[in-house]
Design an enzyme around this catalytic site. Structure first.
Site, short mmCIF file in Angstrom:
data_model
loop_
_atom_site.label_atom_id
_atom_site.label_comp_id
_atom_site.label_asym_id
_atom_site.label_seq_id
_atom_site.Cartn_x
_atom_site.Cartn_y
_atom_site.Cartn_z
N GLU A 64 0.80 -1.22 0.00
CA GLU A 64 0.00 0.00 0.00
C GLU A 64 0.84 1.28 0.00
OE1 GLU A 64 -3.28 0.11 -0.28
OE2 GLU A 64 -3.44 -2.09 -0.31
N SER B 120 -49.38 -28.06 40.56
CA SER B 120 -49.01 -28.37 41.95
C SER B 120 -47.71 -27.74 42.40
CB SER B 120 -48.95 -29.89 42.15
OG SER B 120 -50.24 -30.46 42.01
#
Length: 832
Positions: A86, A475
């Site tokens: 780059e 229950s």
């Protein structure tokens, strides 16, 4: 001489004009340039990550995947690759590379096209961080000034670090840390030279040189990068040749999740958005550490899934999803009617998503008692008879067909089926389940949620049945009703009439009944709760009254709006969420305190600073609870409010321990089992538990606990009111391989709890059942609950709150017969 003077003037005025233009442009764009503070305080959009208590990754949220790395953490080979490709003069220029600009201009003049870029790394950084990506001249001018500005403020190392953490790499990966994870599933430090060169080549064109989308172009670009590294001397010839010939190994990887808990992640996500707002939650890099224990979470998920499969299999096989071809009527002249090729099958299966533990497959060959299947991914697997024989036909939720004798009675070639691996790693025929389930486990001493599974598969159904579903509790409500009765004068030895009840109201009648419909007459409270006697619960509730009962139940954190103001409340007609149930039941496990459920332990910002620390309601804060490190956390603490006495909590826990271990002496004819006896499979005496089943078994529950953990499982259909049905005995399976009969809390929900606790039992501290100071133990007669002088099988020791123990001996009392009892019962309360 005149010509030279003219040239000199031209150069002078040209230079002066250029300087004036540069100055003019500077003042023109000056207000748009970032300040020094802004440049130094560049913020990354970092996703939020959610972790277990041990630091295992659960999930991450955010549009951009980013894992910032320090300069010292960047491999030198990657630095060399990026700079060589780059900006080879990166360390020599001042943000703008005049040589590069001239070289680019010459290339344009000589070729007529832009063959080389002149942007430096600093200019690319300026563009990516502070500007748009359009190609206007003004944007380019701003880019130059910002690059110069950056070079004055930051060092080359800082610029390169920011650049490598900021630029895009495709597939939502930003920065090299995220790129390494997305393409290779590794940390950047673990990558090889060819892999680093591949990553270095992507920013040039994130789509064109993407190794997932365009592997050939990406490989060419990678080799260009390697060539540049060789040219500048970063690698030698041998290294270059070896790296250039390396194969492409990039694959798309998601976040490296080591503790899958999607329902937990979604719950955290909602809370984070409420706390910080959507944008901040998703982009500011928060790390959320939950209270979830990794091993417990994995065990809970597997327990829920295996329990769902067990229910689904005993109710029968609903057949293949479809048939891809008709094996009995093949038409070789037509492509549509011909048998599919392996390539065509694999391609078709690749488009079908897995469903939890289930993987799509196609039956390719059917033998007498085994089948061959081509599984998604391309492997051919054998499913033997042991993993097929369960599949008798499903007829309805209450009816199944005959057990199969051959594989051809189950499936035929061409069938698109679901398969899963069993515990031995063998493939087993499966099907998408229609039933749902959830499981939540909590530390009863501080409310930490240790595991949470809201359903079978979050990717297909995000409905969290732990927090969002309110279902009738059955229950599981009885321990709270019995607790109120103990506070209202009853004891575990109090006799309650276990006999049918009939209540007339205008033109209707209410007849609550036991399940099964067996009645024992006068029965002690301990046994009534352990055996889950419905009529006894109703009679006990009547001693308090409906209004007082409702008020009492709110002590445990239940909302009054969820509690019906009628007698059905004693049988569990209230609709409650599993999270509220496990929170309420914690009071019996921790000695009587109401804790608050807590999922988030702490939140850290991107710098690692703690921005939130949970403040927990802790039981027995004055008396430090001695738990193993597994269940501890260093967060801020405050005392949890006491809602029942230590003695009350102890007695209810004792009765619920009997629900698992029963009572009496079987060899003497007076032994009995509680409804939770299947929980003995975990081999732990320190656990208590309670089953729960609603009318027609539309909802089934089990909650079990000791002093360190309380966990609740629920099983039912998402459509409220749909019964879970019943099953007949499958003659292909042995007694120890199946459950048959009506679905209920004991047979449907409890096995999932057993599977969960069994897997993590070693990490759960063994709880010594300490007897509170306010409790006394006396020998009583098993039938009457009165004191006894005997020491044989007709007696046992029972616990009482001091002052409530019986004062009469059994030989001073004449037993009451069932017929005589009718004259003594006042309004059918049946309290003796």
């Amino acid at each position: 001489m005149g010509w030279l003077k003219k040239l000199g003037k031209l150069v002078f005025f040209g230079t002066l004009l250029s300087i004036l233009v540069v100055i003019g442009f500077y003042f023109y764009v000056k207000d748009d340039l970032p300040t020094e503070d802004l440049i130094r305080d560049v913020k990354f959009q970092i996703p939020m990550k959610v972790y277990t208590a041990e630091g295992e990754l659960i999930s991450q949220f955010g549009e951009k995947r980013r894992t910032p790395v320090l300069y010292s953490e960047i491999p030198q080979e990657l630095k060399d690759a990026i700079i060589a490709t780059e900006d080879s003069r990166f360390y020599d220029h001042f943000g703008i590379d005049p040589i590069g600009i001239v070289r680019s201009a010459i290339a344009v003049i000589s070729t007529g096209r832009k063959a080389q870029g002149a942007s430096t790394i600093t200019m690319q950084l300026a563009r990516n961080v502070f500007l748009s990506l359009d190609k206007r001249w003004m944007r380019k001018i701003k880019e130059l000034y910002i690059a110069l500005h950056i070079e004055q403020i930051m060092s080359k190392e800082e610029i390169l670090t920011l650049y490598l953490n900021k630029i895009p790499f495709g597939n939502r990966a930003f920065g090299i840390g995220a790129a390494a994870q997305v393409y290779y599933g590794k940390d950047i430090s673990e990558l090889t030279l060819p892999q680093l060169a591949m990553i270095a080549g992507i920013p040039k064109a994130t789509t064109r040189y993407n190794p997932i989308r365009n592997p050939d172009l990406a490989k060419w670009r990678r080799n260009v990068v390697l060539g540049r590294m060789h040219t500048v001397g970063a690698i030698d010839t041998a290294t270059f040749e070896e790296a250039k010939s390396a194969p492409i190994t990039a694959k798309l990887h998601g976040a490296k999740i080591t503790a899958p808990a999607p329902y937990v992640a979604e719950q955290v996500r909602k809370e984070m958005v409420e706390r910080f707002g959507l944008e901040a939650a998703y982009t500011e890099g928060f790390k959320v550490f939950t209270t979830i224990k990794g091993d417990a979470q994995i065990a809970a998920r597997q327990a829920v899934r295996s329990n769902i499969h067990a229910y689904d299999e005993r109710h029968g096989y609903r057949g293949p999803s479809r048939y891809l071809w008709d094996a009995e009527n093949l038409d070789t002249t037509s492509e549509a009617g011909a048998e599919w090729s392996s390539e065509k099958i694999v391609k078709h299966l690749s488009r079908i998503k897995n469903y939890g533990d289930l993987v799509p497959a196609v039956v390719t060959n059917v033998m007498e008692q085994q089948i061959y299947v081509l599984v998604k991914g391309g492997n051919v697997e054998i499913i033997d008879w042991d993993n097929l024989k369960w599949a008798r036909p499903y007829i309805s939720d209450t009816k199944q067909g005959d057990a199969p004798e051959t594989a051809s009675q189950i499936v035929k070639e061409g069938g698109l089926v679901w398969v899963r691996e069993d515990e031995s790693g063998n493939f087993r025929l499966g099907q998408k389940p229609t039933v749902s389930s959830s499981l939540v486990a909590m530390n009863p001493n501080n409310g930490d949620i240790l595991a949470l599974v809201g359903g079978y598969d979050f990717s297909h159904n995000q409905y969290n049945r732990v927090t969002q579903a309110k279902r009738q509790i059955g229950s599981n409500i009885k321990p709270f009703v019995y607790s109120g009765a103990l506070d209202n004068g009853a004891t575990l030895a109090t006799l309650i009439n276990d006999a049918p009840i009939t209540k007339w109201e205008k033109n209707s009648v209410w007849r609550p009944s036991n399940s099964p419909e067996t009645y024992n007459g006068p029965t002690r409270v301990r046994r009534g709760l352990a055996e889950s006697k419905n009529v006894m619960a109703v009679r006990l509730m009547r001693t308090m009254g409906v209004d007082k009962t409702v008020d009492y139940l709110t002590r445990f954190g239940f909302s009054k709006a969820d509690l019906p103001s009628n007698e059905t409340i004693s049988l569990g007609s209230a609709a409650l969420s599993p999270l509220s149930v496990v929170t309420g039941m914690s009071a019996f496990a921790n000695g009587g305190f109401l804790v608050e459920s807590n999922l988030i332990e702490r939140i850290e910002n991107v710098a690692g600073d703690t921005v939130y620390q949970a403040t927990k309601m802790v039981a027995n804060l004055e008396e430090t609870v001695n738990l193993e490190e597994t269940f501890k956390s260093p967060s801020a603490e405050m005392p949890a409010p006491r809602v029942i006495s230590t003695e009350n909590a102890f007695l209810i826990s004792e009765a619920l321990n009997s629900s698992i271990w029963g009572g009496g002496t079987w060899s003497k004819g007076n032994g009995w089992n509680g409804t939770s006896w299947r929980a003995r499979a975990i081999g732990r005496r320190d656990f208590s538990g309670k089953t729960g089943t609603t009318n027609d078994a539309a909802d089934t529950w089990f909650t079990g606990f000791n002093a360190s953990i309380v966990a609740t499982t629920w099983v039912g259909f998402d459509a409220p009111g749909r019964p879970l049905g019943r099953t007949t005995f499958n003659s292909n399976l042995g007694n120890n391989e199946q459950v048959s009969g009506a679905e209920a809390g004991a047979t449907t929900a409890l096995p999932g709890w057993v599977t969960f606790i069994s897997q993590i039992s070693d990490s759960i501290p063994l709880a010594n059942r300490e007897i509170p100071e306010g409790i006394v133990s006396v020998r009583i007669d098993r039938k009457t609950g009165l004191l006894s002088r005997k020491t044989d099988h007709t007696t046992e020791f029972e616990y009482f709150i001091k002052g409530t123990e019986p004062t009469k001996y059994v030989d001073e009392f004449s037993p009451i017969t069932i017929d005589e009892e009718k004259d003594l019962i006042d309004e059918e309360e049946g309290i003796f």
